[in-house]
Scaffold this active site. Structure first.
Site, PDB file in Angstrom:
ATOM      1  N   ILE A  80       0.606  -1.001   0.312  1.00  0.00           N
ATOM      2  CA  ILE A  80       0.059  -0.380  -0.222  1.00  0.00           C
ATOM      3  C   ILE A  80       0.552   0.960  -0.136  1.00  0.00           C
ATOM      4  O   ILE A  80       2.313   1.375   0.706  1.00  0.00           O
ATOM      5  CB  ILE A  80      -0.217   0.246   1.344  1.00  0.00           C
ATOM      6  CG1 ILE A  80      -1.467  -0.790   0.997  1.00  0.00           C
ATOM      7  CG2 ILE A  80      -2.097   1.459   1.181  1.00  0.00           C
ATOM      8  CD1 ILE A  80      -2.462  -2.010   0.285  1.00  0.00           C
ATOM      9  N   HIS A  82       0.741   4.440   1.486  1.00  0.00           N
ATOM     10  CA  HIS A  82      -0.065   5.149   2.342  1.00  0.00           C
ATOM     11  C   HIS A  82      -1.014   6.740   1.648  1.00  0.00           C
ATOM     12  O   HIS A  82       0.877   7.433   1.374  1.00  0.00           O
ATOM     13  CB  HIS A  82      -0.187   4.882   3.639  1.00  0.00           C
ATOM     14  CG  HIS A  82       0.243   3.683   3.928  1.00  0.00           C
ATOM     15  ND1 HIS A  82      -1.296   3.197   4.588  1.00  0.00           N
ATOM     16  CD2 HIS A  82       1.365   2.132   4.295  1.00  0.00           C
ATOM     17  CE1 HIS A  82      -0.765   1.931   5.173  1.00  0.00           C
ATOM     18  NE2 HIS A  82       0.680   1.767   4.914  1.00  0.00           N
ATOM     19  N   CYS A 469       3.707 -20.514 -17.358  1.00  0.00           N
ATOM     20  CA  CYS A 469       2.627 -20.198 -16.991  1.00  0.00           C
ATOM     21  C   CYS A 469       1.068 -20.289 -16.681  1.00  0.00           C
ATOM     22  O   CYS A 469       0.870 -19.109 -17.677  1.00  0.00           O
ATOM     23  CB  CYS A 469       3.187 -19.822 -15.419  1.00  0.00           C
ATOM     24  SG  CYS A 469       1.968 -19.002 -14.410  1.00  0.00           S
TER      25      CYS A 469
END
Lengths: 548, 121, 467
Positions: A80, A82, A469
């Site tokens: 995050i 902030h 993948c």
């Protein structure tokens, strides 16, 4: 050119990097390198600091204990960015959070790292919670957080985020918050630093540090002169110390890969930053590991919320958050528990229950059957309660960047600038390089490309046609590049963090054997030596047919 | 004095999974109880006297497109010899090209069973 | 953009059978897309025997079974694209794929068969607490390492889950010199075949711990051990039963999930009970002209059944194509009827008028009969049956627990239309009921329910409490 000690250190001068190194050659033709700055720790702080310093005409190395960068707190956190209303005004956290947030757009753009300013909501479920929201709002104003708004009714919140619990009564909205990929930012910063002349030395756990204050190491004319002894010109109030001891002092950093010499040391050793500081006799702070457990959910759950959802904070952290990730998954966590063991990354039944309970309180519709994986990270909680950034009182050429817990990721770009300024004050002359290139191109992702781009990628490199993948649609070309890049991957997890291979819903069941094969081929090692991550984490114990 | 021994088996012939009790006396079958069908009786008695198993495994290939090929014993071998047979199988090196059914080792450990390839390489 | 009549995604047993049968029924422009280096799918790494008893009456190994079909597909000259990953499909049957030789390739298909198979549930889905060291593999990944690449994933092994792959790997690892310490099974019974429990575990003295699970993982770099514990009826660990087991490898055999990422792209409706697409008796999904067969629909017990379903899908696709062509061998069906998607086909064609007349009260019963799971049944395939279908239809279903002395019943409007008595049923083995086409036509309710009925409380013993 009068240094007595003569040693060879081939390993810290990879081919191509020698151009950037001014080595000192002695009468017998033996080389000893003295760095201007050695950054210890290749986490996000170390990486971005190295990248910042690589703008200048100095010699830098990054020492990393592990085999790869971003293996500590930078690997396992919320990702995050902030807004900056949490930290108490006047703290370094408050200052650097808001500054770092402001720098994130440009840094991530230059480094080709995903960053989305999706905003955050701090949910209140009671009038008491609303009081906290108002407190955070005013704290945010003090800290300089832009564009915040208090949502005074549950309906307003639900209009923004319809999947949130109907019990919500209001929230703090901070549009400047965002999400990024913390380890990709670390790799990108390092790659860019290396491209600009920094050396990364992995597997170089620091064993001890000594300092020769007399110096006599007349390494570089100009650099040994006393720097500007004036007042640091930031607005936080850090005062430069003026004169430092000895004109040509040099640290000898003893590492698992031999000694390294440097005029300045930057302690970005994360969870071990107090131990590193103790090596020069500075024990004025300590670090306590605080474990945070997370659950990562399938991309099908990624649309539950569109912004970062917090609850009003708890004593040990910001509470359980629910957020989409930069890659499109849903992340819930972290739990918060103080522990002793700095290597303990185990998840616990109680921690995961804590996470799911908290997340369901915010977003009741999360489908926990779609959990893809769980993991734990350690926050490096400083005994001082704030980031510890500045020259050590024991030796002003030893610059701490310690105790960087949340909002460390957000602050990292600002910490890098802050350290640069400290170095300047402490006497490191910083002359901008002529040829600094701020741009790092990410590995071109097949999964994100349009059909036309995909065709072009395959035309240029047919390995883009081999999907390795299937869950995340990662091709062999991307894996090979992740290995071959500077500061490249050497293990399955290192490949995974750079390419997302094995991060999808099958968790590597299909691609692990193939990735191991590619690593074996590219690194020229037998399959039995391919590792999941560090030293003992070999994937295979031998060959079949009784052959060992 | 003759030696009596009672063995309990779960039948694997069909999903019913009958519990079959076989009483052995001096190495021969004295009594079989609990079976639901003839095949079950037969299975239980064979298991008690001379259990046999087909071994499936792999063998190294030299110069092949793949490092290993799959193999089996072409008939069951005594269960007691399974691990010994594996040692023999592990010694084999097949040379590409190999075709399904190719015999790679004749009469493994004198059991009368051959080790044959079960894939092409 | 290349045009084909039929594109088949997946070259495992389902896709191979579908290709062969579609060809036999006149389809010529077929492309078979396979992501691996060779055809055969997961059979290539299943070197053990036990395949083909139903179809060939003999026990074949996986590679032998695969070879029989691979050979036929090659001989028929069907266009095969290996090492080709399909990355997208649409409901109008556009297929995009990628490989390193040709780059991006796309096909416009007139019919599509999904045969992508299934994948294994990983550790993450189980949320086992503890560290994240090397040495934890799904059983299938370990099988690939051991059987195809020749590497040992470890020396001391604990296996979680007693599904057949887990049991087979217990024997394989033992034969290759590893020590398999135990197999833990969360449930009070094993989901694996009895024969595998006997021959893979008991033969080697490997303990099977029923009602046990792994509650913690230890070891920082490489796995060093696991804590196993007994669980109660609801699957929660019983305090005080923890036991540390030293091991360097944990193999997970904890379930298979149909691989339906592509199906979702084409907005094909999935059944939450099977995790696969809803299909009708002809293997057609909710998207017209898109068929599905094999483990992508639900996880089958035996490959023989996958092959049979592949045949059915191939045949159905061929019939669909010839109906769409209009001038093909039409048979008795109206030109439109087969093409109707089952969700909305209310009117039907002349061929089904008999069924409709039975509805009475002027109410029209939908052409499609819904099949629902009743008491004791977890999931059923197919979930829909067209009343106009000409052939008998087998309904396959999985029961929810172990029962003795039961009747498997198909009930319509409260009355049984078909029933089968069974001495034993268990979740590990698929059950089936065969519905005669005339019975299907005679049903005039909207729903047919499949359930089990125990034969009186006294005799019927439920060996498992949870339903």
């Amino acid at each position: 050119m009068r240094i007595g000690v003569a040693l060879i250190h081939g390993f810290f001068a990879p081919v191509g990097m020698r151009f950037f190194l001014r080595q000192i050659i002695y009468n017998r033709g033996v080389v000893k390198v003295i760095y201007d700055a050695a950054i210890i720790g290749a986490g996000v702080v170390g990486a971005l600091t190295a990248r910042e310093l690589s703008r200048y005409d100095i010699r830098i190395c990054v020492l990393e204990a592990a085999s790869d960068a971003a293996t500590g707190s930078s690997k396992a956190n919320s990702g995050i960015v902030h807004a900056g209303y949490d930290a108490m005004p006047g703290t370094l956290k408050a200052l650097l959070n808001v500054r770092g947030n402001g720098l994130f757009g440009e840094v991530t753009k230059e480094l080709g790292v995903p960053f989305k300013r999706i905003g955050s909501l701090v949910l209140a479920f009671s009038e008491e919670g609303m009081e906290t929201v108002r407190k955070l709002y005013s704290r945010g104003l003090d800290n300089g957080v832009p564009d915040m708004k208090i949502l005074n009714s549950g309906d307003e919140v639900l209009k923004m985020e319809p999947n949130i619990s109907a019990k919500v009564v209001g929230a703090l909205h901070a549009p400047s918050a965002g999400i990024t990929n913390p380890y990709e930012l670390t790799y990108a910063g390092l790659e860019n630093a290396v491209a600009n002349g920094t050396e990364l030395i992995t597997g170089a756990r620091v064993i001890g540090i000594s300092y020769d204050g007399y110096g006599g190491h007349d390494v570089n004319s100009g650099h040994d002169e006393c720097g500007d002894c004036g007042v640091y010109h930031g607005n936080h109030g850090y005062i430069g110390a003026g004169g430092y001891d000895g004109a040509g002092g040099v640290f000898t950093i003893n590492t698992a890969r031999g000694p390294i010499w440097s005029r300045f040391v930057i302690n970005a050793a994360g969870i071990y930053s107090d131990k590193l500081s103790e090596m020069i006799g500075d024990d004025h702070f300590s670090i306590r590991p605080r474990k945070g457990e997370y659950l990562l959910l399938d991309k099908e759950q990624g649309h539950q919320v569109h912004s970062v959802i917090f609850q009003t904070p708890a004593a040990l952290g910001k509470g359980i958050l629910v957020t989409p990730t930069a890659d499109g998954n849903l992340l819930i966590g972290p739990s918060a528990g103080d522990i002793e063991d700095r290597e303990d990354l185990s998840t616990t039944a109680s921690g995961m229950e804590n996470v799911t309970d908290g997340a369901l309180k915010s977003v009741p519709g999360i489908n926990l059957r779609q959990v893809v994986t769980s993991f734990a990270g350690l926050r490096t909680v400083p005994s001082t309660g704030d980031f510890i950034i500045g020259p050590s009182m024991k030796n002003r050429r030893f610059i701490n960047a310690a105790g960087i817990d949340s909002p460390g990721l957000t602050s990292a770009p600002a910490i890098a600038l802050y350290i640069r300024d400290i170095l300047k004050v402490e006497g490191l002359e910083l002359v901008p390089k002529k040829f600094f290139d701020p741009v790092r191109k990410p590995i071109a992702r097949f999964s994100d490309a349009t059909d036309e781009e995909r065709e072009a990628l395959i035309r240029d490199n047919h390995l883009y046609g081999n999907v390795v993948c299937r869950c995340e649609l990662v091709t062999e070309a991307e894996i090979v590049e992740a290995i071959r890049r500077p500061a490249g991957a050497k293990s399955v997890d290192a490949v995974k963090r750079r390419t997302r291979s094995g991060m999808g819903r099958c968790q590597g069941g299909f691609c692990t054997p193939r990735i191991a094969e590619i690593i074996s081929r590219e690194c020229g090692i037998p399959m039995q030596e391919v590792r999941k991550n560090e030293g003992g984490s070999i994937l295979l114990t031998g060959k079949t047919k009784g052959v060992q | 004095m003759s030696e009596r021994e009672n063995k309990m088996l779960t039948c694997i012939i069909c999903p019913l999974g009958c519990s079959i009790s076989v009483t052995m006396e001096d190495g021969t079958i004295a009594e079989t109880k609990g079976f639901g069908c003839k095949r079950g009786k037969n299975y239980a008695e064979t298991e008690c006297i001379a259990p046999m198993r087909v071994i499936t495994s792999t063998v190294r290939v030299v110069n092949g497109p793949v490092p290993l090929i799959s193999v089996k014993t072409d008939k069951p071998v005594p269960k007691a010899l399974v691990m010994e047979c594996m040692k023999e199988i592990n010694r084999i090196e097949a040379h590409s090209p190999v075709k399904i059914g190719d015999i790679l080792l004749v009469n493994v450990l004198g059991t009368g069973a051959d080790i044959v390839a079960t894939c092409n390489a | 953009m290349r045009e084909v009549e039929l594109a088949i995604i997946g070259g495992g047993p389902g896709g191979l059978a579908a290709a062969i049968e579609a060809y036999r029924n006149g389809v010529r422009k077929i492309v078979l897309l396979e992501r691996d280096r060779s055809l055969g799918g997961i059979l290539k790494q299943c070197v053990h025997s036990g395949f083909g008893l139903q179809l060939f009456g003999e026990e074949l190994t996986g590679p032998e079974y695969a070879e029989r079909f691979t050979k036929q597909v090659m001989e028929l000259g069907i266009d095969i694209k290996l090492e080709t990953m399909v990355i997208g499909i649409t409901s109008d049957k556009l297929v995009s794929a990628v490989n390193s030789a040709e780059g991006l390739i796309s096909f416009k298909a007139r019919a599509l068969i999904l045969a992508m198979g299934c994948r294994e549930r990983p550790r993450g889905a189980l949320n086992i607490p503890g560290t994240r060291p090397a040495g934890i593999y799904t059983a299938g990944t370990a099988q690939r390492f051991v059987n195809m690449e020749g590497y040992m994933p470890g020396k001391k092994v604990v296996i979680l889950g007693s599904g057949d792959i887990g049991l087979i790997m217990a024997r394989r690892m033992t034969l290759e010199g590893a020590e398999v310490k135990m197999v833990c099974e969360l449930m009070p019974y094993s989901g694996g075949l009895k024969r595998n429990i006997m021959q893979c575990l008991e033969d080697f003295g490997i303990p099977l711990r029923l009602s046990h699970t792994v509650v913690e993982i230890h070891g920082r770099e490489r796995l060093e051990g696991v804590t196993v514990a007994e669980v109660d009826k609801s699957g929660r660990p019983v305090p005080g039963t923890n036991e540390y087991v030293e091991c360097d490898t944990l193999l997970l055999s904890v379930g298979l999930i149909p691989e339906n990422e592509l199906s979702k792209m084409a907005s094909i409706e999935l059944d939450p009970a099977t995790s696969g697409p809803f299909v009708d008796e002809a293997c057609q999904t909710s998207a017209e002209g898109i068929f599905a067969c094999g483990n992508v629909v639900y996880v089958h017990d035996l490959v023989d059944y996958v092959t049979q379903e592949g045949y059915l899908a191939g045949k159905s696709a061929a019939e669909y194509l010839s109906r769409k062509a209009g001038d093909g061998p039409e048979g008795g069906l109206g030109a439109e009827s087969g093409a109707e998607s089952r969700a909305e086909s209310g009117a039907g064609s002349g061929a089904v008028s008999g069924a409709e007349s039975g509805a009475g009260l002027g109410e029209k019963i939908p052409e499609v009969l819904k099949i629902h799971a009743g008491y004791g049944v977890r999931c059923i395939i197919p979930q829909f049956v067209r009343r106009s279908c000409k052939n008998d239809v087998s309904l396959f279903f999985r029961v929810a627990g172990n029962y003795r002395d039961v009747v498997l019943e198909a009930r319509a409007g409260g009355r049984a239309v078909c029933s089968v008595r069974k001495k034993v049923v268990s979740p590990g083995e698929m059950e089936s009921i065969r519905l005669k086409s005339e019975i299907i036509r005679s049903i005039n309710s909207e729903v047919l329910e499949i359930g089990i009925r125990t034969l009186g409380d006294k005799e019927a013993k439920e060996t498992k409490g949870e339903i």
